[in-house]
Design a protein around this motif. Structure first.
Motif, PDB file in Angstrom:
ATOM      1  N   GLY A   1       0.819  -1.215   0.000  1.00  0.00           N
ATOM      2  CA  GLY A   1       0.000   0.000   0.000  1.00  0.00           C
ATOM      3  C   GLY A   1       0.847   1.257   0.000  1.00  0.00           C
ATOM      4  N   LEU A   2       1.801   1.317   0.919  1.00  0.00           N
ATOM      5  CA  LEU A   2       2.627   2.520   1.034  1.00  0.00           C
ATOM      6  C   LEU A   2       3.445   2.804  -0.237  1.00  0.00           C
ATOM      7  CD1 LEU A   2       3.910   2.671   4.729  1.00  0.00           C
ATOM      8  CD2 LEU A   2       2.219   4.091   3.570  1.00  0.00           C
ATOM      9  N   PRO A   3       4.155   1.788  -0.782  1.00  0.00           N
ATOM     10  CA  PRO A   3       4.881   2.068  -2.025  1.00  0.00           C
ATOM     11  C   PRO A   3       3.969   2.566  -3.137  1.00  0.00           C
ATOM     12  CG  PRO A   3       5.564  -0.026  -1.118  1.00  0.00           C
ATOM     13  CD  PRO A   3       4.422   0.435  -0.288  1.00  0.00           C
ATOM     14  N   LEU A   4       2.727   2.004  -3.147  1.00  0.00           N
ATOM     15  CA  LEU A   4       1.766   2.410  -4.175  1.00  0.00           C
ATOM     16  C   LEU A   4       1.417   3.888  -4.012  1.00  0.00           C
ATOM     17  CD1 LEU A   4       0.516   0.326  -6.161  1.00  0.00           C
ATOM     18  CD2 LEU A   4      -1.612   0.621  -4.906  1.00  0.00           C
ATOM     19  N   VAL A   5       1.120   4.260  -2.776  1.00  0.00           N
ATOM     20  CA  VAL A   5       0.790   5.661  -2.486  1.00  0.00           C
ATOM     21  C   VAL A   5       1.996   6.542  -2.812  1.00  0.00           C
ATOM     22  CG1 VAL A   5       0.229   7.305  -0.646  1.00  0.00           C
ATOM     23  CG2 VAL A   5      -0.932   5.097  -0.740  1.00  0.00           C
ATOM     24  N   TYR A   6       3.175   6.082  -2.392  1.00  0.00           N
ATOM     25  CA  TYR A   6       4.409   6.831  -2.634  1.00  0.00           C
ATOM     26  C   TYR A   6       4.607   7.069  -4.129  1.00  0.00           C
ATOM     27  CZ  TYR A   6       9.364   8.034  -2.327  1.00  0.00           C
ATOM     28  OH  TYR A   6      10.555   8.682  -2.409  1.00  0.00           O
ATOM     29  N   ASN A   7       4.303   6.020  -4.896  1.00  0.00           N
ATOM     30  CA  ASN A   7       4.429   6.101  -6.350  1.00  0.00           C
ATOM     31  C   ASN A   7       3.493   7.164  -6.923  1.00  0.00           C
ATOM     32  OD1 ASN A   7       5.533   5.232  -8.749  1.00  0.00           O
ATOM     33  ND2 ASN A   7       3.880   3.795  -9.130  1.00  0.00           N
ATOM     34  N   VAL A   8       2.244   7.154  -6.435  1.00  0.00           N
ATOM     35  CA  VAL A   8       1.265   8.125  -6.930  1.00  0.00           C
ATOM     36  C   VAL A   8       1.707   9.546  -6.557  1.00  0.00           C
ATOM     37  CG1 VAL A   8      -1.118   8.918  -6.759  1.00  0.00           C
ATOM     38  CG2 VAL A   8      -0.627   6.476  -6.837  1.00  0.00           C
ATOM     39  N   VAL A   9       2.166   9.709  -5.313  1.00  0.00           N
ATOM     40  CA  VAL A   9       2.623  11.024  -4.874  1.00  0.00           C
ATOM     41  C   VAL A   9       3.779  11.503  -5.746  1.00  0.00           C
ATOM     42  CG1 VAL A   9       3.746  12.278  -2.990  1.00  0.00           C
ATOM     43  CG2 VAL A   9       1.846  10.736  -2.492  1.00  0.00           C
ATOM     44  N   MET A  10       4.702  10.567  -6.019  1.00  0.00           N
ATOM     45  CA  MET A  10       5.883  10.920  -6.797  1.00  0.00           C
ATOM     46  C   MET A  10       5.508  11.417  -8.191  1.00  0.00           C
ATOM     47  SD  MET A  10       9.244   8.718  -6.304  1.00  0.00           S
ATOM     48  CE  MET A  10       9.569   7.770  -7.737  1.00  0.00           C
ATOM     49  N   SER A  11       4.384  10.882  -8.740  1.00  0.00           N
ATOM     50  CA  SER A  11       4.001  11.279 -10.090  1.00  0.00           C
ATOM     51  C   SER A  11       3.488  12.722 -10.130  1.00  0.00           C
ATOM     52  CB  SER A  11       2.959  10.317 -10.652  1.00  0.00           C
ATOM     53  OG  SER A  11       1.716  10.548 -10.054  1.00  0.00           O
ATOM     54  N   PHE A  12       3.218  13.305  -8.948  1.00  0.00           N
ATOM     55  CA  PHE A  12       2.777  14.702  -8.915  1.00  0.00           C
ATOM     56  C   PHE A  12       3.878  15.637  -8.437  1.00  0.00           C
ATOM     57  CE2 PHE A  12      -1.252  12.373  -8.528  1.00  0.00           C
ATOM     58  CZ  PHE A  12      -1.913  12.940  -9.596  1.00  0.00           C
ATOM     59  N   GLN A  13       5.095  15.094  -8.321  1.00  0.00           N
ATOM     60  CA  GLN A  13       6.196  15.903  -7.813  1.00  0.00           C
ATOM     61  C   GLN A  13       7.286  16.047  -8.857  1.00  0.00           C
ATOM     62  OE1 GLN A  13       7.141  13.619  -4.298  1.00  0.00           O
ATOM     63  NE2 GLN A  13       6.306  15.239  -3.001  1.00  0.00           N
ATOM     64  N   GLU A  14       8.189  16.971  -8.556  1.00  0.00           N
ATOM     65  CA  GLU A  14       9.384  17.081  -9.378  1.00  0.00           C
ATOM     66  C   GLU A  14      10.475  16.315  -8.646  1.00  0.00           C
ATOM     67  OE1 GLU A  14      10.361  21.119 -10.788  1.00  0.00           O
ATOM     68  OE2 GLU A  14      12.402  20.522 -10.312  1.00  0.00           O
TER      69      GLU A  14
END
Lengths: 410, 300
Positions: free
Chosen positions: B31-44
């Motif tokens: 779950g956490l890596p998945l969320v982290y991945n999604v967050v990363m896609s909105f960051q630089e």
């Protein structure tokens, strides 16, 4: 309870023995070095020798895999676990320098009696330079040149002592040497969609007056057109697009290609495998008298800016540089220096080839340096492949690459 | 507090604990890596901010940039083609083999075991072997096709943009067929024999028996295989690395390989994450379709 007390006493006893021992060692400064060198390559051997000198600096070595160098290094750096010294591939150097991850060694090098910038080939030196400052020391170097099969030259009525000098001569020779019935291609090279493709194409672009920041110059379009001719006329295997340099040159060794563009790392294998007379020539130029250029490979040493012992780390690098004369004799790698003569190996084919590579090294240019090199490189690879597969004209493909690179350069 | 303790004693709290433990584990590990991945896609994100979580937020910029790139559409199309062709090939051949071995001739189970060789081989090894087989000049596949008179000149499977994707599809079908065969064999052996006997007595032909008994009885197995096939095929990375490296000119590039290339070769981690998010959405849609299609299943 009795057991516990005894265990406690044991621990205290052990501690009292090892504490003085620890403090004795504490005088030694520990420097960690990461590189991809295996046990028969320079780093671990030089480090062993250095540790025997008892200089008060203890060097610890860790081997990392080629594919992991950059990702390991940046992970280590961003979490504060970086080693003191690392060896990185030369096009990656600027990435770290520009972000302040590597230590500026300019001052230390200026004061050093061992490391002298003027002793190095200009290409490797440029790859450790960022905005006029030196962020590392070249570890070794290599480049590419044209291998050719003298026996095949004779068989097809070509002068084996006159290898092609210009691009047109190269294509002409390739046409004469190509023999589909005998499964022989005129030329073997790599246009693979990775750094190898860029490594092989960039020298052509540079000889024609272009470069990564000027990739759609007129001469570069001509260079790519010549590559396209070579592929279209099947003077080289269409699999050149998906094959690396090592595999492509393999077809030269087995007699399935009459010429091959590759580097000195092939020499040992060729000495064993190639059952024919061969020679090495400088990379052909657009026309006689044109500026020469060549690719430049291999790794650089650098000190991470997070190091607690910059002076000691630099001493270790000075030791490495002082052993450059052993690079070829003991490890088969070319030192990145022009002041070191390569001793003869006693094998005439190899010695003659080395002289050509050393000559070619004078013209070797680094890729970049630019912190975003992988993106620039990818744009170039895409252009090469789009043109060679006939999906775009050379001009359009290079225009598109120039557009992408412009976006990266900002 | 007492209540919780007594609930552990009487058993219901223990049950809840048993459920919670894997749930927490699942959340932390995937779950956490998945969320982290999604967050990363909105960051630089770049190499040096990879270690910290506080990075500049850029909204949908990564997504917009990604779709502005000329290679995005062809790569998405390649992925769809690769997945559907691979699943279709693996399934049809796997089903054929499963039916063949179901006839239970002497040595059938032994032979079936041999087919598993492909399944236990590491992907990179399979990639390297197929790399040689598919080689244009000296490849075995070209030799066979030439000897059989199917082709005149060599096909440059890896380097011709018309064939490069199919080169990987062929290798992937070879790799995944045995897995399909084994699962389908299990499904076949679960069908009661008396159904066929009854149908035979009623005069049903072999084809009729296949379409009215075998296929409907295998519905859940087939659904599971297609869903798993989708996941495995979308994970397939080694073969691309081993055979074509996504080339020439992205003609055999697919999202999963591209995500790796962007993240670990071009160090554009945000774009790599963005592609992963698109793939997650795609797999979620597919799994919803799968769950819906097997929901009305009546299990005997």
């Amino acid at each position: 309870m009795g057991i516990r007390r005894r265990a406690m006493l044991g621990v205290i006893a052990l501690a009292s023995i090892s504490l003085p021992a620890l403090s004795a060692h504490a005088e030694d400064v520990t420097i960690t070095v990461w590189s991809l060198d295996r046990d028969i390559q320079p780093a671990p051997n030089l480090i062993n020798d250095f540790n025997k000198l008892n200089t008060g600096i203890k060097v610890e070595y860790r081997q990392i895999q080629f594919d992991d160098v950059v990702s390991e290094a940046m992970r280590a750096y961003s979490t504060g676990q970086a080693p003191d010294i690392i060896a990185v591939d030369n096009p990656e150097h600027a990435l770290f320098s520009s972000r302040g991850a590597f230590l500026d060694l300019t001052g230390m090098i200026a004061a050093s009696s061992v490391v002298k910038p003027e002793n190095y080939f200009p290409g490797p030196l440029a790859s450790v330079t960022w905005e006029g400052k030196l962020y590392g020391i070249p570890k070794a170097t290599n480049t590419i040149a044209l291998y050719y099969n003298k026996d095949m030259f004779k068989a097809k009525g070509l002068d084996p002592e006159k290898p092609p000098q210009t691009w047109d001569e190269l294509v002409d020779a390739a046409r004469k040497l190509t023999d589909p019935a005998a499964n022989v291609y005129g030329l073997a090279f790599s246009a693979k969609a990775n750094e190898e493709g860029t490594f092989q194409f960039l020298p052509w672009a540079q000889m024609a007056g272009g470069g990564y920041d000027n990739i759609n110059a007129e001469g570069v379009v001509k260079a790519l057109d010549i590559w396209k001719t070579i592929i279209d006329e099947k003077l080289a295997s269409p699999d050149s697009l998906t094959r690396g340099q090592w595999d492509s040159t393999g077809t030269f060794n087995s007699g399935n290609a009459a010429m091959a563009i590759s580097g000195p790392w092939e020499l040992d294998r060729m000495m064993q495998e190639a059952k024919f007379d061969w020679g090495v020539a400088l990379l052909p130029v657009p026309e006689i008298g044109a500026e020469r250029s060549s690719a430049m490979g291999d790794f650089n040493w650098a000190v991470f800016s997070s190091t607690k012992h910059p002076e000691e780390a630099f001493k270790v690098l000075e030791y490495f540089a002082s052993q450059d004369e052993r690079m070829f004799k003991d490890f088969g790698q070319l030192p990145a220096r022009s002041d070191i003569a390569i001793p003869p190996t006693g094998e005439p084919l190899k010695d003659a080839a080395l002289q050509v590579f050393l000559e070619q090294l004078k013209y070797a240019k680094p890729r970049g340096p630019h912190p975003q090199w992988p993106k620039i490189s990818k744009a170039i690879q895409d252009a090469i492949q789009a043109a060679l597969t006939g999906q775009m004209s050379s001009k359009d493909a290079l225009d598109q690459a120039a557009e992408k690179i412009k976006g990266v350069l900002g | 507090m007492k209540k919780i303790l007594s609930s552990v004693k009487d058993g219901t709290g223990f049950d809840i604990g048993l459920v919670l433990l894997p749930l927490v584990f699942l959340f932390v590990m995937s779950g956490l890596p998945l969320v982290y991945n999604v967050v990363m896609s909105f960051q630089e994100v770049d190499m040096f901010s990879l270690g910290s979580f506080a990075r500049p937020f850029v909204g949908f910029k990564n997504y917009v940039d990604l779709f502005a790139q000329p290679e995005t559409r062809p790569i998405l199309f390649n992925t769809a083609l690769f997945v559907s062709a691979s699943i279709a090939g693996q399934f049809v051949i796997g089903f054929g083999l499963a039916l063949f071995f179901w006839m239970n001739f002497p040595g059938a189970s032994w032979l079936r075991g041999l087919f598993l060789v492909s399944w236990v081989m590491p992907g990179l090894v399979v990639g390297a072997i197929w790399n040689w087989i598919l080689s244009g000049d000296f490849g075995v596949l070209n030799f066979f096709l030439r000897e059989l008179g199917i082709i005149d000149g060599n096909i440059f499977w890896r380097s011709d943009p018309h064939y490069s994707l199919w080169a990987v599809v062929i290798a992937n079908i070879w790799l995944g067929t045995s897995f399909n065969m084994i699962l389908l064999s299990v499904g076949l052996s679960g069908i009661p024999k008396d159904l066929y006997e009854a149908a035979e007595l009623d005069g049903a032909t072999m084809l009729q028996r296949f379409f009215t008994i075998t296929l409907p009885m295998m519905r859940s197995t087939i659904g599971a295989i297609v869903a798993l096939g989708l996941i495995f095929t979308l994970q397939q990375f080694d073969l691309f690395a081993g055979i074509t490296s996504g080339g020439p000119n992205n003609s055999s590039n697919v999202t999963q390989y591209w995500a790796w290339d962007l993240s670990f070769r071009q160090y554009d981690f945000a774009k790599g994450a963005t592609i992963s998010v698109l793939m997650i959405i795609f797999v979620m849609i597919a799994s919803v379709v799968y769950v819906r299609s097997t929901r009305h299943e009546v299990r005997g």
